[in-house]
Motif scaffolding. Structure first.
Motif, PDB file in Angstrom:
ATOM      1  N   LYS A 117     -12.139  -1.675   2.405  1.00  0.00           N
ATOM      2  CA  LYS A 117     -12.289  -2.970   3.077  1.00  0.00           C
ATOM      3  C   LYS A 117     -11.544  -4.074   2.327  1.00  0.00           C
ATOM      4  O   LYS A 117     -10.945  -4.968   2.944  1.00  0.00           O
ATOM      5  CB  LYS A 117     -13.770  -3.339   3.193  1.00  0.00           C
ATOM      6  N   LEU A 118     -11.586  -4.022   1.002  1.00  0.00           N
ATOM      7  CA  LEU A 118     -10.857  -5.020   0.196  1.00  0.00           C
ATOM      8  C   LEU A 118      -9.353  -4.942   0.483  1.00  0.00           C
ATOM      9  O   LEU A 118      -8.676  -5.971   0.593  1.00  0.00           O
ATOM     10  CB  LEU A 118     -11.124  -4.782  -1.292  1.00  0.00           C
ATOM     11  N   GLU A 119      -8.826  -3.717   0.604  1.00  0.00           N
ATOM     12  CA  GLU A 119      -7.403  -3.551   0.880  1.00  0.00           C
ATOM     13  C   GLU A 119      -7.048  -4.093   2.264  1.00  0.00           C
ATOM     14  O   GLU A 119      -5.995  -4.707   2.456  1.00  0.00           O
ATOM     15  CB  GLU A 119      -7.021  -2.082   0.750  1.00  0.00           C
ATOM     16  N   GLU A 120      -7.928  -3.864   3.232  1.00  0.00           N
ATOM     17  CA  GLU A 120      -7.698  -4.406   4.570  1.00  0.00           C
ATOM     18  C   GLU A 120      -7.669  -5.933   4.544  1.00  0.00           C
ATOM     19  O   GLU A 120      -6.796  -6.571   5.148  1.00  0.00           O
ATOM     20  CB  GLU A 120      -8.798  -3.931   5.531  1.00  0.00           C
ATOM     21  N   LEU A 121      -8.648  -6.518   3.855  1.00  0.00           N
ATOM     22  CA  LEU A 121      -8.706  -7.985   3.757  1.00  0.00           C
ATOM     23  C   LEU A 121      -7.491  -8.539   3.031  1.00  0.00           C
ATOM     24  O   LEU A 121      -6.918  -9.547   3.439  1.00  0.00           O
ATOM     25  CB  LEU A 121      -9.997  -8.410   3.037  1.00  0.00           C
ATOM     26  N   TYR A 122      -7.109  -7.858   1.965  1.00  0.00           N
ATOM     27  CA  TYR A 122      -5.978  -8.341   1.174  1.00  0.00           C
ATOM     28  C   TYR A 122      -4.702  -8.393   2.006  1.00  0.00           C
ATOM     29  O   TYR A 122      -3.974  -9.388   2.020  1.00  0.00           O
ATOM     30  CB  TYR A 122      -5.777  -7.441  -0.043  1.00  0.00           C
ATOM     31  N   SER A 123      -4.418  -7.294   2.725  1.00  0.00           N
ATOM     32  CA  SER A 123      -3.191  -7.253   3.519  1.00  0.00           C
ATOM     33  C   SER A 123      -3.227  -8.277   4.644  1.00  0.00           C
ATOM     34  O   SER A 123      -2.204  -8.869   4.998  1.00  0.00           O
ATOM     35  CB  SER A 123      -2.968  -5.842   4.084  1.00  0.00           C
ATOM     36  N   GLY A 124      -4.422  -8.495   5.211  1.00  0.00           N
ATOM     37  CA  GLY A 124      -4.529  -9.496   6.273  1.00  0.00           C
ATOM     38  C   GLY A 124      -4.361 -10.911   5.746  1.00  0.00           C
ATOM     39  O   GLY A 124      -3.669 -11.741   6.354  1.00  0.00           O
TER      40      GLY A 124
END
Length: 579
Positions: free
Chosen positions: A56-63
């Protein structure tokens, strides 16, 4: 203990990263997450829960990083979500530190806290997605995350794929298409990305969803990526489970030309072991593929469609449906194509559907299949040697089991074509033509006569001296069959060199080997004519027969000596009687 960066090196951490004053909330959140992700790799407890949180952190970061150029102050919703993410990230940072230090009060309480944090991050991802779907994220504002270099770490690859996933999910059309293009580039360049795609949640489902897109470019690019993934046996089941077959068939029905190529290519890979045949048939795939093969489509598309149908033929019910839908006529028409890709695939299909099925084989021949295949052997046409080899093998498989079919072949000039390639073909084609000629010789008396009339024996005699034992033996066996025909025998004896060579090639050291066996068989046949007997007996190499007989290793040689001496004795008696 310290946290690890993306290189795997340790560095000190603290309870909360220090940020310079005046930094925006968006930038602070991005940096906070970028610090938390490597720290999470240092956690050795509750590994599964931390993996879900990290995703989830990676998803948020890329967004967030792609929205950094957008002025969040103009959009209160985005600003509010960023503040919420920042707060949750701070909470998570504290939990990570406590897990690393093992300073939590109890496992059950920590597990509960991690579940709550995961739920918060999941909610942030959903809210961010909703905001971006309203159109605030576009190519004009999205920063592009650089593609990792070859040999990059798995984490860098995962981060890049997650960034592309975010763009595919919440970007505008231009961004979605570019993300798909970038995704295709990396999977083609480095197959390790295929595993990363499968491991990162939602990528496969997003790709499958894009196959049903009304946007041609999105549909085409997703079909290309899915086709690459389908090339790996380990992931075919994942694609099928994600529901890829139905949209692929729809693309075959009404997609663009490029989309159809990608879809057909993917289906060909998915049906290599026929496991998915019924699923494709159930969605109308067979009809769509037959329609493509019956239309004037590009060679790559028809080639892949042929490949899929060939894979499906193994299911008897589907095969019968194809035959009822006039598939034989369709593919015989394709056998006349000038495109070698289409031609080769069509030959493969015709052979597969005819194998072990006499009714279909007769249908192929009746509708002009053998004539179409023979046209491929026409020397004036510019087909490659490889394509001609495929055609000649198909002719052998289709036509040599029936004397009627062999007669039809010969009436079309097949013997002359075969002789041309025995004399003039490239090495591989020449050897294949010889093998086919050898088998043709054994099909019927008519074939032996036709081959003798065409001049085959002179060329077979030359092959008796070939380096390859297999070639020598085939030539000897074919000649032994041909000289059983009286007309061929007379023709063979007329050349003094022929008998001398055969006698010379008899090798006493090989005993009753295959080659000696057929050479002696030729000589036995030649004793049936007077001139043949005389030339054998008078040859300086006749002693080779005696050596074989005396060595008591060849019963054939003994029979030949007995026949020659008996004939000589009968000749003496005949001379006395008439004196």
């Amino acid at each position: 203990m310290g946290e690890e960066d993306f290189t795997g090196e340790s560095k000190p951490f603290h309870s909360s990263p220090e940020q310079p004053t005046g930094i925006s909330n968006l930038r602070q959140t991005i940096e906070f997450i970028s610090s938390l992700i490597p720290l999470s790799h240092s956690v050795r407890v509750f590994a599964g829960k931390w993996q879900h949180i990290r995703n989830k952190l990676e998803e948020l970061y890329s967004g967030l990083i792609a929205a950094e150029n957008f002025d969040s102050g103009e959009n209160p919703s985005l600003s509010g979500v960023v503040l919420s993410i920042l707060a949750t990230t701070s909470e998570c940072y504290d939990l990570a530190k406590r897990c690393v230090d093992h300073s939590y009060s109890g496992k059950l309480l920590m597990q509960s806290d991690l579940d709550v944090i995961f739920a918060k991050f999941d909610n942030h991802v959903k809210k961010l997605t909703e905001i971006y779907k309203k159109g605030i994220w576009s190519n004009g504002y999205a920063l592009v995350v650089s593609k990792p270099n070859l040999g990059a770490s798995k984490e860098d690859m995962r981060f890049y794929i997650r960034d592309l996933l975010s763009r595919m999910k919440i970007g505008d059309l231009g961004m979605k298409k570019q993300a798909l293009i970038n995704l295709y580039d990396v999977v083609v360049e480095d197959e390790k990305y295929v595993k990363v795609i499968v491991d990162v949640g939602d990528v496969v489902h997003v790709l499958v969803g894009f196959l049903s897109s009304n946007e041609v470019g999105i549909q085409e690019e997703s079909a290309k990526v899915v086709s690459v993934i389908a090339g790996f046996d380990s992931y075919k089941g994942i694609l099928v489970a994600a529901g890829v077959i139905a949209p692929l068939v729809r693309v075959l029905d009404c997609g663009s030309e490029a989309g159809k190529v990608g879809a057909a290519s993917c289906l060909m890979k998915l049906t290599e072991n026929s496991d998915n045949a019924w699923c494709i048939s159930a969605h109308g795939g067979v009809t769509a593929l037959l329609r493509i093969c019956g239309e004037d489509c590009k060679r790559d598309l028809v080639g892949f469609a042929c490949g899929v149908l060939r894979n499906l033929v193994g299911v008897e019910e589907i095969k019968r449906f194809m035959v009822e839908e006039s598939v034989v006529s369709t593919f015989i028409r394709l056998l006349r194509s000038n495109e070698e890709v289409i031609l080769v695939n069509s030959i493969g299909f015709i052979q597969t559907i005819s194998y072990g099925d006499e009714l279909v084989r007769e249908m192929v021949i009746r509708e002009g299949g053998s004539r179409a295949l023979l046209s491929v052997l026409e020397p004036k046409l510019s087909y490659s040697s490889k394509t001609r080899e495929i055609a000649i093998r198909a002719i052998e498989n289709l036509c040599f089991s029936s004397s009627t079919c062999v007669s039809i072949l010969m009436s079309y000039g097949f013997v002359d074509q075969l002789l041309y390639y025995v004399r003039n073909g490239e090495v591989s084609m020449q050897e294949l033509a010889l093998k086919v000629a050898f088998r043709l010789c054994g099909t019927s008396e008519e074939a032996k006569k036709a081959m003798g009339d065409a001049g085959f024996m002179a060329d077979l005699v030359k092959f008796l001296n070939a380096k390859s034992f297999e070639v020598r033996e085939m030539a000897a066996e074919a000649l032994s069959g041909m000289v059983m025909v009286p007309k061929n025998r007379k023709r063979f004896v007329q050349d003094d060199h022929n008998i001398a060579l055969i006698l010379q090639l008899l090798d006493p050291e090989e005993g009753n080997s295959g080659n000696n066996k057929f050479l002696i068989s030729i000589l036995m046949s030649l004793t049936n004519c007077t001139s043949g007997r005389k030339k054998i007996v008078s040859s300086s190499y006749a002693k080779n027969i005696e050596k074989l007989a005396e060595a008591e290793v060849s019963s054939d040689a003994k029979r030949l000596v007995k026949k020659l001496t008996a004939n000589r004795f009968r000749s003496m008696l005949s001379g006395i009687w008439h004196s």
